[in-house]
Design a protein around this motif. Structure first.
Motif, short mmCIF file in Angstrom:
data_model
loop_
_atom_site.label_atom_id
_atom_site.label_comp_id
_atom_site.label_asym_id
_atom_site.label_seq_id
_atom_site.Cartn_x
_atom_site.Cartn_y
_atom_site.Cartn_z
N GLN A 154 -2.81 -0.69 2.17
CA GLN A 154 -3.06 0.74 2.07
C GLN A 154 -1.91 1.55 2.66
O GLN A 154 -1.54 2.61 2.13
CB GLN A 154 -4.38 1.10 2.74
CG GLN A 154 -5.60 0.54 2.02
CD GLN A 154 -6.91 0.95 2.65
OE1 GLN A 154 -6.97 1.84 3.50
NE2 GLN A 154 -8.00 0.32 2.23
N ALA A 155 -1.33 1.07 3.75
CA ALA A 155 -0.22 1.79 4.37
C ALA A 155 1.00 1.80 3.46
O ALA A 155 1.72 2.81 3.39
CB ALA A 155 0.11 1.17 5.72
N SER A 180 4.57 5.11 0.08
CA SER A 180 5.21 5.29 -1.22
C SER A 180 4.92 6.65 -1.85
O SER A 180 5.42 6.94 -2.94
CB SER A 180 4.75 4.18 -2.17
OG SER A 180 5.03 2.90 -1.63
N ASN A 181 4.09 7.46 -1.19
CA ASN A 181 3.76 8.80 -1.70
C ASN A 181 3.08 8.72 -3.07
O ASN A 181 3.41 9.46 -4.00
CB ASN A 181 5.02 9.67 -1.78
CG ASN A 181 4.70 11.15 -1.97
OD1 ASN A 181 3.61 11.61 -1.61
ND2 ASN A 181 5.65 11.89 -2.51
N PHE A 198 3.15 -4.46 -4.25
CA PHE A 198 2.88 -3.24 -3.49
C PHE A 198 4.15 -2.51 -3.06
O PHE A 198 4.06 -1.41 -2.52
CB PHE A 198 2.02 -3.57 -2.26
CG PHE A 198 0.57 -3.77 -2.57
CD1 PHE A 198 -0.35 -2.74 -2.39
CD2 PHE A 198 0.10 -4.97 -3.07
CE1 PHE A 198 -1.70 -2.90 -2.69
CE2 PHE A 198 -1.24 -5.16 -3.38
CZ PHE A 198 -2.14 -4.12 -3.19
N VAL A 199 5.31 -3.12 -3.28
CA VAL A 199 6.55 -2.42 -2.95
C VAL A 199 7.35 -2.06 -4.21
O VAL A 199 8.51 -1.67 -4.12
CB VAL A 199 7.43 -3.25 -1.97
CG1 VAL A 199 6.78 -3.28 -0.61
CG2 VAL A 199 7.69 -4.65 -2.50
N ARG A 241 10.54 1.50 -8.15
CA ARG A 241 10.90 1.58 -9.57
C ARG A 241 10.79 3.03 -10.07
O ARG A 241 11.48 3.43 -11.02
CB ARG A 241 10.01 0.66 -10.41
CG ARG A 241 10.22 -0.80 -10.10
CD ARG A 241 9.43 -1.70 -11.04
NE ARG A 241 9.33 -3.05 -10.52
CZ ARG A 241 8.67 -4.03 -11.11
NH1 ARG A 241 8.04 -3.81 -12.25
NH2 ARG A 241 8.63 -5.24 -10.57
N HIS A 242 9.91 3.82 -9.46
CA HIS A 242 9.86 5.23 -9.82
C HIS A 242 11.13 5.94 -9.37
O HIS A 242 11.66 6.79 -10.10
CB HIS A 242 8.62 5.88 -9.19
CG HIS A 242 7.35 5.60 -9.95
ND1 HIS A 242 6.81 6.48 -10.87
CD2 HIS A 242 6.53 4.52 -9.94
CE1 HIS A 242 5.71 5.96 -11.39
NE2 HIS A 242 5.51 4.77 -10.83
#
Length: 453
Positions: free
Chosen positions: A141-142, A147-148, A402-403, A407-408
């Protein structure tokens, strides 16, 4: 020395301004991914750096095989650090591959590791990441909060209970399901009969009613999108009920019979999506599970898929037209895995655009084997040449990691560099107000408005 500089992939002053002033800090709407809701709900703590970076990541597994790494160091029983070493050795050789950029963006943005990783320093990278992963602010969750991310749409089978989505309804990031009924559509596959039996479905009418009920159930849990993986979009009219009965009674189906059934069930689902204002995603063109030996050993989604080269235009046109005639064509995103079809999809959009939705039919972002700089630029250039790039709903992760939200950032840099090059060439004016609207639209606002998040 830092590898990822502030102006990484930004090759003009205009591109720098577009990215840093307008794109960089926008929230992320990840409207298609493969994160496991259970891991988010249970606030998963990663066991090791391998677990976070390579666990389930068939993109990386594929390249390790290409580097001659034995399978025991990829999906086998070697210890996690030995696998990490093999990945580090492979990574150093991936010049020109997006995995080189993605991995270093991930190490930099989440762990503050700025120097390129090699076999020589991979142990220190391993140690630093492992130490940080022990902390609560590096749990699942963190990482999402860091990652906003504003919205995550997972990919879920109709039979799923969505219990983890229910548990996450108060989480500050919206975690919403996506309806993926492939196992109920693909009547020609070996998984179909067991799936139908497991769902307790006896007749074709029961199947359609069950799908409608599951769509309503997903809608009640916030679902706003469906997703369908198709080698090519089918179109054939006929007696789908008879095809269903033949298959359930052990009969062998012809190609035409399979397409009759698939067409009918997809159309039924699409008509339900229209009622609820959902978006239908069609992922077209993957040739899956090519290596039979490895498929039997490891299963699907383990790095043995590639691009198909079927002709797709005629059946796609007839399918969409048949829906439109019956007012059953929902908002639709068309993705192609084969870049030969960029102009097929880019022109197909214009046939079915319709008010009041700007860009009702979307050309989906560079996907899977195309989510690198060339693939993204080719998709966006085709869209710009043939339609309206400014109305594009932008990037997604399509990832299990989760990381992977870097890519965005990667996409935003490529997008800003592309349109910055047009401005610098005098092909679009330095109208900063309009450029801000376009950049913020493609990177965030269009998706938020299109999906009604």
């Amino acid at each position: 020395m830092a590898f990822i500089k502030d102006n990484f992939m930004l090759h003009s002053k205009t591109a720098e301004k577009l990215f840093h002033d307008y794109a960089k800090d926008l929230p992320i709407i990840d409207y298609h991914c493969h994160l496991q809701p259970k891991m988010i709900a249970e606030n998963y703590q990663f066991k090791s750096t391998y677990d976070l970076f390579l666990g389930g990541d068939h993109y990386k597994w594929r390249q390790m095989r290409s580097n001659g790494v034995p399978e025991e160091y990829i999906t086998g029983d070697k210890d996690d650090f030995s696998k990490w070493e093999k990945w580090a050795d492979t990574l150093s050789l991936l010049i020109g591959n997006p995995l080189y950029h993605w991995t270093h963006l991930e190490l930099d943005r989440y762990f503050g590791i700025k120097e390129p990783m090699t076999l020589d320093n991979c142990k220190s990278v391993w140690d630093k990441c492992n130490e940080l992963l022990k902390r609560d602010d590096f749990r699942a969750q963190a990482l999402i909060k860091k990652s906003n991310v504003e919205v995550i749409c997972t990919t879920d089978d109709p039979i799923d209970t969505l219990e983890y989505h229910e548990q996450l309804k108060d989480f500050e990031t919206k975690i919403l399901p996506t309806f993926r009924p492939d196992k109920a559509v693909e009547i020609g596959k070996e998984t179909f009969v067991p799936y139908i039996n497991n769902a307790g479905i006896k007749t074709y009418e029961e199947l359609l009613n069950w799908l409608s009920a599951r769509i309503e159930f997903f809608n009640a849990h916030g679902c706003r999108l469906s997703d369908h993986a198709l080698e090519a979009v089918p179109f054939a009219l006929g007696d789908a009920k008879a095809v269903f009965e033949k298959r359930m009674n052990g009969g062998e189906l012809t190609v035409t019979e399979i397409d009759v059934f698939r067409t009918a069930v997809l159309k039924h689902c699409a008509s339900e999506y229209v009622k609820l204002g959902w978006t239908m995603q069609l992922h077209i063109g993957a040739l899956r599970n090519n290596n039979t030996k490895m498929y039997h050993k490891l299963g699907a989604d383990t790095g043995f898929d590639s691009i198909n080269d079927l002709e797709i235009a005629a059946s796609l046109s007839r399918f969409m037209d048949n829906l439109e005639v019956d007012d059953a064509l929902p908002k639709t995103i068309l993705y192609t895995l084969n870049p030969k079809d960029n102009y097929v999809l880019g022109t197909m959009l214009g046939n079915f655009q319709k008010s009041p939705t700007a860009g009702k039919i979307q050309f989906g972002s560079g996907w899977w084997f195309n989510d690198h700089r060339d693939g993204m630029e080719d998709q966006m250039r085709a869209l710009a040449n043939l339609g309206m790039l400014a109305n594009f709903v932008g990037m997604l992760t399509d990832s299990r990691s989760f990381v992977s939200y870097t890519r965005h950032e990667y996409f935003r840099r490529i997008f800003c560099n592309l349109i910055g090059s047009w401005v610098e060439a005098g092909e679009y004016p330095k109208d900063w107000k309009m450029l801000e609207k376009i950049v913020k639209g493609v990177c965030y606002n269009n998706a938020k408005n299109y999906f009604n998040f």
